[in-house]
Scaffold this active site. Sequence first.
Site, PDB file in Angstrom:
ATOM      1  CB  CYS A  97      13.997  51.617 -82.887  1.00 54.04           C
ATOM      2  SG  CYS A  97      15.144  50.513 -83.733  1.00 54.04           S
ATOM      3  CG  LEU A  98      10.650  49.464 -87.758  1.00 54.02           C
ATOM      4  CD1 LEU A  98      10.886  49.174 -89.236  1.00 54.02           C
ATOM      5  CD2 LEU A  98       9.158  49.469 -87.450  1.00 54.02           C
ATOM      6  CG  HIS A 132      19.946  50.808 -86.402  1.00 50.83           C
ATOM      7  ND1 HIS A 132      19.789  50.016 -85.292  1.00 50.83           N
ATOM      8  CD2 HIS A 132      18.742  51.399 -86.606  1.00 50.83           C
ATOM      9  CE1 HIS A 132      18.545  50.132 -84.832  1.00 50.83           C
ATOM     10  NE2 HIS A 132      17.889  50.976 -85.610  1.00 50.83           N
ATOM     11  N   GLY A 177      12.442  53.925 -91.620  1.00 48.75           N
ATOM     12  CA  GLY A 177      13.829  53.597 -91.908  1.00 48.75           C
ATOM     13  C   GLY A 177      14.156  52.204 -91.398  1.00 48.75           C
ATOM     14  CD  GLN A 218      16.513  48.388 -87.657  1.00 47.33           C
ATOM     15  OE1 GLN A 218      16.581  49.207 -88.573  1.00 47.33           O
ATOM     16  NE2 GLN A 218      15.581  48.439 -86.712  1.00 47.33           N
ATOM     17  CG  HIS A 273      17.091  55.765 -85.633  1.00 46.61           C
ATOM     18  ND1 HIS A 273      16.363  55.804 -84.464  1.00 46.61           N
ATOM     19  CD2 HIS A 273      17.048  54.478 -86.045  1.00 46.61           C
ATOM     20  CE1 HIS A 273      15.920  54.587 -84.179  1.00 46.61           C
ATOM     21  NE2 HIS A 273      16.315  53.758 -85.127  1.00 46.61           N
ATOM     22  CD  GLU A 274      17.110  53.891 -89.860  1.00 46.19           C
ATOM     23  OE1 GLU A 274      17.571  52.767 -89.603  1.00 46.19           O
ATOM     24  OE2 GLU A 274      15.996  54.265 -89.442  1.00 46.19           O
TER      25      GLU A 274
HETATM   26 ZN    ZN Z   1      15.973  51.704 -85.421  1.00 47.69          ZN
END
Ligand code: ZN
Length: 191
Positions: A99-100, A145, A47, A52, A141-142
Amino acid sequence: MAVLPIYNCYHPVLRKKTQKVEVIDQSIKDIADDMLETMYNTGNGVGLTANQVGIDKSIVVIDLAKADDDENAPGRPIVMINPEILSYSEETVEDNEGCLSIPDLYDKVARAKSVEVKYTNLSGNEVTETAEDFHARVVQHEVDHLNGILFVERLSPLRKSLNKNRLRKIQKGITLPDYPMVMPDGKLVQD
Ligand code: ZN
């Protein structure tokens, strides 16, 4: 399509609520394409949100195929514009999350087992669906963000303090991912 650098979790763009998308035009479709390519380039991302990659818009891309046992499973990209969680199940599940924007840090977060989510797809149609289990975790999670919230803020106080040192290394660029990253000061770093 282009691979974009991913922003470090300490960059201010990840700490504020994103702007709603008003019109789904070609530029939005191009951003979604770039986000998917950027996510696939990381190798294990499931995701990614527009903030991000430094774009202040409410756009999420998800592809859960990477989480399948079959590593050759075909991609199943989902693009969610302006997603909103309408309801959360009472039942929660604790599981590992990463998380990226927070390289090499995985820890257990409690999330609702299922959520009802409403969003607009790239064709401009409004979709309301129930996401369950891992899918529900990724959606939560997204959407966090898009509201400027990182998963590490949802850890228990004990887990938060255990991760302090690792987070400091991420903030200082000592821990880097193997994809391009924009650091908190705006500098682009490629490991
Ligand atoms: Zn993340």
